[in-house]
Design a protein around this motif. Structure first.
Motif, PDB file in Angstrom:
ATOM      1  N   GLN A 292      -0.882  -0.995  -6.943  1.00  0.00           N
ATOM      2  CA  GLN A 292      -1.336  -1.996  -8.751  1.00  0.00           C
ATOM      3  C   GLN A 292       0.112  -3.271  -8.468  1.00  0.00           C
ATOM      4  O   GLN A 292       1.082  -3.035  -8.773  1.00  0.00           O
ATOM      5  CB  GLN A 292      -1.039  -1.239 -10.226  1.00  0.00           C
ATOM      6  CG  GLN A 292      -2.558  -0.242  -9.646  1.00  0.00           C
ATOM      7  CD  GLN A 292      -4.057  -0.657  -9.437  1.00  0.00           C
ATOM      8  OE1 GLN A 292      -5.040  -2.046  -9.385  1.00  0.00           O
ATOM      9  NE2 GLN A 292      -4.549  -0.429  -7.968  1.00  0.00           N
TER      10      GLN A 292
ATOM     11  N   THR B 106      -4.046   3.403   0.349  1.00  0.00           N
ATOM     12  CA  THR B 106      -4.579   2.712  -1.000  1.00  0.00           C
ATOM     13  C   THR B 106      -3.065   1.979  -1.897  1.00  0.00           C
ATOM     14  O   THR B 106      -2.289   1.614  -1.832  1.00  0.00           O
ATOM     15  CB  THR B 106      -4.139   4.243  -2.397  1.00  0.00           C
ATOM     16  OG1 THR B 106      -4.875   5.182  -1.644  1.00  0.00           O
ATOM     17  CG2 THR B 106      -4.158   3.889  -3.227  1.00  0.00           C
ATOM     18  N   ALA B 107      -4.051   0.596  -1.998  1.00  0.00           N
ATOM     19  CA  ALA B 107      -2.906  -0.293  -3.270  1.00  0.00           C
ATOM     20  C   ALA B 107      -2.423  -0.474  -3.788  1.00  0.00           C
ATOM     21  O   ALA B 107      -2.810   0.393  -4.506  1.00  0.00           O
ATOM     22  CB  ALA B 107      -4.058  -1.645  -2.849  1.00  0.00           C
TER      23      ALA B 107
ATOM     24  N   ALA C 261      -5.780  -1.934   8.733  1.00  0.00           N
ATOM     25  CA  ALA C 261      -7.145  -2.690   8.511  1.00  0.00           C
ATOM     26  C   ALA C 261      -6.874  -2.308   7.092  1.00  0.00           C
ATOM     27  O   ALA C 261      -6.944  -1.645   6.108  1.00  0.00           O
ATOM     28  CB  ALA C 261      -7.986  -1.161   8.821  1.00  0.00           C
ATOM     29  N   PRO C 262      -7.519  -3.235   6.144  1.00  0.00           N
ATOM     30  CA  PRO C 262      -7.803  -3.258   4.836  1.00  0.00           C
ATOM     31  C   PRO C 262      -8.638  -2.409   4.175  1.00  0.00           C
ATOM     32  O   PRO C 262      -9.383  -2.125   5.284  1.00  0.00           O
ATOM     33  CB  PRO C 262      -8.224  -5.473   4.888  1.00  0.00           C
ATOM     34  CG  PRO C 262      -8.318  -5.141   5.487  1.00  0.00           C
ATOM     35  CD  PRO C 262      -8.053  -4.308   6.909  1.00  0.00           C
ATOM     36  N   GLY C 263      -7.985  -1.969   3.068  1.00  0.00           N
ATOM     37  CA  GLY C 263      -8.788  -0.460   2.781  1.00  0.00           C
ATOM     38  C   GLY C 263      -8.415   1.066   3.801  1.00  0.00           C
ATOM     39  O   GLY C 263      -9.309   1.627   3.415  1.00  0.00           O
ATOM     40  N   SER C 264      -7.666   0.522   4.141  1.00  0.00           N
ATOM     41  CA  SER C 264      -7.487   2.106   4.596  1.00  0.00           C
ATOM     42  C   SER C 264      -6.247   2.951   4.414  1.00  0.00           C
ATOM     43  O   SER C 264      -6.202   4.375   4.230  1.00  0.00           O
ATOM     44  CB  SER C 264      -6.970   1.830   6.500  1.00  0.00           C
ATOM     45  OG  SER C 264      -5.408   1.099   6.602  1.00  0.00           O
TER      46      SER C 264
ATOM     47  N   VAL D  69       0.916  -1.178  -0.082  1.00  0.00           N
ATOM     48  CA  VAL D  69       0.043  -0.049   0.549  1.00  0.00           C
ATOM     49  C   VAL D  69       1.366   1.306  -0.033  1.00  0.00           C
ATOM     50  O   VAL D  69       2.491   1.057   0.205  1.00  0.00           O
ATOM     51  CB  VAL D  69      -0.484   0.004   1.429  1.00  0.00           C
ATOM     52  CG1 VAL D  69      -2.303  -1.198   0.927  1.00  0.00           C
ATOM     53  CG2 VAL D  69      -0.029   0.020   2.218  1.00  0.00           C
TER      54      VAL D  69
END
Length: 176
Positions: free
Chosen positions: A162, A159-160, A154-157, A86
């Motif tokens: 690519q 930006t992943a 926390a997943p989604g906290s 991330v």
């Protein structure tokens, strides 16, 4: 002296050496930590400085998930498994690592890990604190104790990154 007597004498010498057992170490006590081992309490700039000296190589982000995170010592205990990357607010990247406890990989009979918690949890490790070690990733800028003390991610906290992006990670040679 006959050939049989010579073979017998050699056998006695070899048996004596085998029964003598291993020799004692030359010095008592633990050996000093090698330079590649993380220093307790390293700051982010110190980690970045050490990471720059590890010959950073371009790595496709999509090739990192699934790799084992190893402790940088000869026995190479498994600390966790990379699940993704991330972006941080400062533009850097964090490697997301799944730490498995007694209810994680170990109860399935797979690769044991060195975390003694219950269940699994995700943590964000600065990319500057890891390096490539063949098909694995080595924890170079944090001690295992600091790794386990990191807060849960926390997943989604964040930006992943690519999978087709490239990231520069240092490389290290085996620790044995």
């Amino acid at each position: 002296m006959s050939a049989r007597a010579i073979r017998c004498a050699r056998g006695v010498v070899l048996l004596t050496l085998a029964l003598a057992g291993p020799g004692q170490a030359q010095t008592a006590g633990p050996s000093p930590a090698p330079d590649h081992m993380p220093k307790p309490g390293m700051t982010a700039p110190e980690m970045a400085g050490r990471a720059a000296g590890r010959f950073p190589q371009p790595v496709r982000v999509g090739d990192l998930p699934g790799r084992l995170l190893l402790q940088p010592e000869e026995s190479q205990p498994v600390l966790g498994r990379v699940t993704g990357l991330v972006r941080r607010n400062d533009g850097g990247a964090d490697v997301i690592v799944r730490l498995d406890g007694v209810l994680g990989l170990t109860w399935l009979g797979l690769q044991p890990v060195a975390w003694s918690g219950v269940g699994s949890r995700l943590v964000a490790v600065p990319a500057e604190a890891v390096a490539l070690l063949g098909e694995h990733v080595a924890l170079m800028g944090l001690t295992p104790e600091r790794l386990h003390a990191l807060p849960a991610f926390a997943p989604g906290s964040a930006t992943a990154v690519q999978p087709d992006e490239t990231l520069r990670l240092g490389i290290v040679r085996p620790f044995h």
